[in-house]
Write a protein that holds these residues in place. Structure first.
Motif, PDB file in Angstrom:
ATOM      1  N   LEU A 181      12.967   9.231  -3.553  1.00 33.45           N
ATOM      2  CA  LEU A 181      12.046   7.975  -3.700  1.00 33.45           C
ATOM      3  C   LEU A 181      11.586   7.686  -5.021  1.00 33.45           C
ATOM      4  O   LEU A 181      10.843   6.897  -5.377  1.00 33.45           O
ATOM      5  CB  LEU A 181      10.627   8.256  -2.793  1.00 33.45           C
ATOM      6  CG  LEU A 181      10.996   8.460  -1.521  1.00 33.45           C
ATOM      7  CD1 LEU A 181       9.599   8.657  -0.891  1.00 33.45           C
ATOM      8  CD2 LEU A 181      11.689   7.329  -0.706  1.00 33.45           C
ATOM      9  N   LEU A 183       4.471   7.400  -0.313  1.00 36.07           N
ATOM     10  CA  LEU A 183       5.626   6.847  -0.933  1.00 36.07           C
ATOM     11  C   LEU A 183       6.559   6.278   0.052  1.00 36.07           C
ATOM     12  O   LEU A 183       7.083   5.264   0.116  1.00 36.07           O
ATOM     13  CB  LEU A 183       6.513   7.906  -1.697  1.00 36.07           C
ATOM     14  CG  LEU A 183       6.061   8.145  -3.271  1.00 36.07           C
ATOM     15  CD1 LEU A 183       6.592   9.254  -3.766  1.00 36.07           C
ATOM     16  CD2 LEU A 183       6.430   6.634  -4.089  1.00 36.07           C
ATOM     17  N   PRO A 208       8.361  12.797  -6.322  1.00 35.74           N
ATOM     18  CA  PRO A 208       9.264  11.535  -5.695  1.00 35.74           C
ATOM     19  C   PRO A 208      10.329  12.066  -4.877  1.00 35.74           C
ATOM     20  O   PRO A 208      11.089  11.300  -4.346  1.00 35.74           O
ATOM     21  CB  PRO A 208       9.365  10.865  -6.795  1.00 35.74           C
ATOM     22  CG  PRO A 208       9.344  11.751  -7.952  1.00 35.74           C
ATOM     23  CD  PRO A 208       8.370  12.793  -7.631  1.00 35.74           C
ATOM     24  N   ARG A 261       3.166  12.090  -1.013  1.00 34.17           N
ATOM     25  CA  ARG A 261       4.844  11.658  -0.616  1.00 34.17           C
ATOM     26  C   ARG A 261       4.913  11.275   0.549  1.00 34.17           C
ATOM     27  O   ARG A 261       5.832  10.179   0.859  1.00 34.17           O
ATOM     28  CB  ARG A 261       5.322  13.280  -0.437  1.00 34.17           C
ATOM     29  CG  ARG A 261       5.659  14.137  -1.695  1.00 34.17           C
ATOM     30  CD  ARG A 261       6.317  15.211  -1.651  1.00 34.17           C
ATOM     31  NE  ARG A 261       5.655  16.395  -0.862  1.00 34.17           N
ATOM     32  CZ  ARG A 261       6.109  16.898   0.224  1.00 34.17           C
ATOM     33  NH1 ARG A 261       7.332  16.358   0.750  1.00 34.17           N
ATOM     34  NH2 ARG A 261       5.593  17.934   0.857  1.00 34.17           N
ATOM     35  N   LYS A 288       7.708   2.499   1.204  1.00 35.92           N
ATOM     36  CA  LYS A 288       9.042   2.188   1.368  1.00 35.92           C
ATOM     37  C   LYS A 288       9.353   1.334   2.446  1.00 35.92           C
ATOM     38  O   LYS A 288       9.756   0.275   2.651  1.00 35.92           O
ATOM     39  CB  LYS A 288      10.006   3.350   1.345  1.00 35.92           C
ATOM     40  CG  LYS A 288      11.545   3.169   1.751  1.00 35.92           C
ATOM     41  CD  LYS A 288      12.093   4.298   1.953  1.00 35.92           C
ATOM     42  CE  LYS A 288      13.705   4.238   2.146  1.00 35.92           C
ATOM     43  NZ  LYS A 288      14.399   5.560   2.586  1.00 35.92           N
ATOM     44  N   LEU A 307      -0.677   7.789  -6.669  1.00 36.54           N
ATOM     45  CA  LEU A 307      -0.180   9.059  -6.457  1.00 36.54           C
ATOM     46  C   LEU A 307      -0.921   9.833  -7.148  1.00 36.54           C
ATOM     47  O   LEU A 307      -0.746  10.171  -8.543  1.00 36.54           O
ATOM     48  CB  LEU A 307       1.411   9.002  -6.536  1.00 36.54           C
ATOM     49  CG  LEU A 307       1.999   7.816  -5.930  1.00 36.54           C
ATOM     50  CD1 LEU A 307       3.278   7.559  -6.678  1.00 36.54           C
ATOM     51  CD2 LEU A 307       2.137   7.861  -4.343  1.00 36.54           C
TER      52      LEU A 307
END
Length: 268
Positions: free
Chosen positions: A196, A98, A118, A95, A102, A113
Motif C-alpha cells: 500500500l 490503509l 505500508p 494498516r 483503498k 497513521l
C-alpha cells in the motif's frame, strides 16, 4: 456490528480511532477526552479484541483478513450513520486504515497513521515475516497469555518502555482471549498485507504519519515513504512506537492541529 465507544458531540466532525494488536477501544480514552469538545469520537474494537471477543464465531477472519476488517468497520459506521470521517490508526489499526482508504476513499476526510507499515515489497521479506508470525501465533495459542505478553513486550520495537510500563501492559492485556487474538494476528499478518505504499498518492485528502522520536525503525520507514509519496511526517518527542500511550496530550494537540481546529490554551 463491532463493539465501539463514542464520545463528544454528534454532528461535529467525526474522528474514528483504530487501536493496535492486543489493544482495545479503551486505549484511546485519554485522547478522546481531550477531543470530545470539538469532535464526535468513535473508538472501535478490532475483530478478536476488546468486547468483540464475545462474538468470535461471527467475526472469525479469513486469511488475508484486511478486506473483511474494513467491511466490518465500515458497516459499523454506516449503522451509526457515519459516512464521512477523519480516520486515525495505530500500528495494526493503521494498516487496516490503509485498506479502508483503498476500498472506501470517498468516506475519508483525512488519514492519520501512527507507527504503521505500508507493506512488504519483496517476496523474500514476506516469506520471512510469515514464518516469524506463525511462530508468534503458535506461542499465543500454546503459552499462558501472561507469558506470551511478557515475551511480546520484550521485542525491540517496545524498547522505549520501562520494566514497570511493560508489566502494566502485561497485566492490562492478560484478560484477552488468546484464540481470538491468534485468528486476527494471522489474518492480518504483515505478510498477508497488500503493498500500500502508493495509496497516499491515490487519495484526494491529506495523509499524515505520526512517529515517536525514539522509534528509529518507523522514523526511518516514514522518512523513506515521505520521499516517495505526499505524506506529512510529524514527530513527537519523548515517545516510542506507541505515541498516544506515551504522550497523550501532545498526540491530541497534534490531531487538533491536523484537523484544523482552534486550540484553547487558556487553561494550560
Amino acid at each position: 456490528m463491532l463493539n465501539y465507544r463514542s464520545a463528544g458531540k454528534v454532528g461535529a466532525p467525526t474522528v474514528v480511532f483504530l487501536h493496535g494488536f492486543l489493544g482495545s477501544q479503551q486505549d484511546w480514552q485519554d485522547i478522546t477526552e481531550q477531543l470530545k469538545n470539538d469532535f464526535h469520537c468513535i473508538s472501535i474494537d478490532l475483530p478478536g479484541h476488546g468486547d468483540n471477543q464475545q462474538q468470535l464465531a461471527e467475526q472469525v477472519l479469513p486469511t488475508p483478513g484486511f478486506k473483511r476488517c474494513a467491511e466490518l468497520i465500515t458497516a459499523t459506521l454506516t449503522t451509526l450513520n457515519v459516512h464521512r470521517y477523519h480516520l486515525v490508526g495505530y500500528s495494526l489499526g493503521g494498516r487496516i486504515a490503509l485498506h479502508i482508504a483503498k476500498l472506501y476513499p470517498e468516506q475519508l476526510l483525512s488519514l492519520v497513521l501512527e507507527s504503521c507499515h505500508p507493506g512488504l515489497q519483496s517476496q523474500a521479506d514476506k516469506i520471512a515475516r510469515k514464518q516469524n508470525d506463525a511462530a508468534w501465533a503458535d506461542k499465543l495459542s500454546t503459552m499462558p497469555i501472561s507469558e506470551f505478553l511478557t515475551l511480546w513486550y520484550q521485542q525491540a520495537v517496545f524498547s522505549d518502555l520501562t520494566p514497570v510500563e511493560q508489566n502494566a501492559l502485561v497485566t492490562k492485556r492478560s484478560s484477552n482471549n488468546p484464540f481470538a487474538l491468534a485468528n486476527c494476528y494471522q489474518a492480518t499478518s504483515l505478510a498477508e498485507q497488500d503493498d500500500l505504499w502508493d495509496i497516499p498518492g491515490q487519495l484526494d485528502i491529506k495523509v499524515h504519519f505520526i512517529a515517536g522520536h525514539q522509534d528509529s525503525k518507523f522514523m526511518a520507514l516514514a522518512n523513506r515513504w515521505q520521499q516517495q509519496q505526499s505524506i506529512m511526517l510529524h514527530t513527537i518527542e519523548a515517545s516510542g512506537h506507541n505515541v498516544h500511550l506515551a504522550a497523550p496530550k501532545q498526540f491530541a494537540i497534534k490531531l487538533q492541529q491536523l484537523f484544523a481546529v482552534k486550540i484553547d490554551n487558556s487553561n494550560n
